[in-house]
Design a protein around this motif. Structure first.
Motif: not given
Length: 364
Positions: A247-261
């Protein structure tokens, strides 16, 4: 875990290439500890702010520094080398780290020529929200693709007079080398337990070839967010089951920055716009600025327009905010997995971002 890591081995302002590479190895070990599924490195050239110019070499170093996480390329550009060299390089890694290696392939050489020939008067579309996901207007790549500096650099990535074959033929040759059905033998490489991926930014040839060959596909929301839905739709429409994928298998990329606040996350993400501007202006990725250096930049309206789609689609905030945003991206695209890339000036902040995201992602 349905999250993975895409790393460019960023060189921070005031840092060194050696330091950036050590940071990559350290982050890979943290990603493995946190349960991320795979760790991919990109291929970038002529960029003082990016150290990942040779993904096979870097992937081999990462594989040696870890024990379980899958490692690979996101992506090897077949416009710059032959299918044989890609199979041999990644087959060599697999020989020592069997069952852990992904050979991600892109077609940037041909893609660059197509973009340069495109009509500069690109049809503009308004930004739209699709079931909660922002799809911005398309970015006009033609001006950048025709930049004299990039045109000169392209000549340095191939031997004089070399011609890049059709991408579909290149993929078929990669698969033939791996399966041992090619008239020549790739050693190492033949019989290697590599997972071959195709990466694409549009609903064009890359998506179709991945689907027609029954290969997994990685769609590019973090660089070309306007066309991510067309890319995954074209892949699924073209998909035919293969021996490796039913079956098709898809990965999608994303930019992210996470911090406590949220305030802290936005401070850490402040240099991103200036960094993207350096790329899209044709200068290449500069060493990643500090938040203070970014704050000192005087922005013009043209600058803001140049990077708007990238800034608007970056996921920035607390762990819960970013995890919720990424869940929307996964739901709307139907992604089986997300490939997260995080760049901050300080390495500890980048590690902490991935730690916070992993914890929030695993919570219901």
């Amino acid at each position: 875990m349905t999250l993975s890591v895409l790393d460019l081995a960023p060189v921070p302002s005031g840092g060194t290439v050696a330091g950036a590479l050590r940071n990559t190895l350290d982050l890979a070990r943290h990603a493995e500890r946190l349960g991320y599924r795979r760790y991919w490195v990109a291929e970038h050239h002529f960029a003082p702010g990016v150290a990942s110019s040779a993904p096979a070499v870097l992937a081999a170093l990462i594989a040696a520094a870890t024990t379980r996480i899958r490692v690979g390329s996101g992506a090897v550009q077949l416009g710059h080398q032959t299918p044989l060299s890609a199979v041999e390089q990644f087959g060599l890694i697999d020989a020592l780290h069997p069952g852990r290696v992904d050979l991600g392939i892109g077609r940037s050489g041909q893609r660059r020529a197509e973009l340069a020939a495109a009509n500069p008067a690109l049809e503009r579309r308004d930004a739209r929200i699709v079931d909660g996901l922002l799809i911005p207007p398309p970015f006009d790549w033609s001006r950048l693709a025709r930049h004299p500096r990039l045109a000169h650099q392209a000549t340095l990535l191939q031997q004089p007079g070399a011609r890049t074959p059709d991408f579909a033929d290149q993929i078929d040759e990669v698969l033939a080398f791996l399966s041992g059905t090619h008239q020549a033998r790739a050693v190492p490489g033949e019989g290697a337990d590599l997972q071959v991926w195709v990466l694409g930014s549009s609903g064009g040839q890359s998506a179709r070839v991945a689907g027609e060959r029954g290969l997994p596909f990685a769609a590019n929301y973090h660089v070309s967010p306007s066309s991510v839905l067309e890319a995954v739709d074209a892949y699924r429409e073209a998909f035919k089951p293969s021996a490796g994928l039913a079956e098709p298998y898809v990965v999608v990329s994303a930019d992210a920055v996470v911090a406590a606040t949220e305030e802290r996350a936005r401070e850490l993400a402040r240099p991103y716009g200036l960094w993207v501007r350096s790329i899209r202006s044709g200068a290449g990725a500069i060493p990643y600025p500090t938040p203070e250096e970014a704050a000192a930049h005087v922005w013009t309206d043209a600058d803001r327009e140049l990077v708007k789609d990238r800034l608007d689609t970056q996921f920035v905030g607390t762990p819960e905010q970013v995890a919720d945003g990424l869940r929307v991206l996964r739901r709307v695209t139907g992604a089986d997995e997300l490939l997260v890339t995080t760049i901050t000036h300080d390495h500890d902040d980048r590690v902490r971002s991935y730690e916070l995201l992993a914890g929030a992602w695993e919570r219901p």
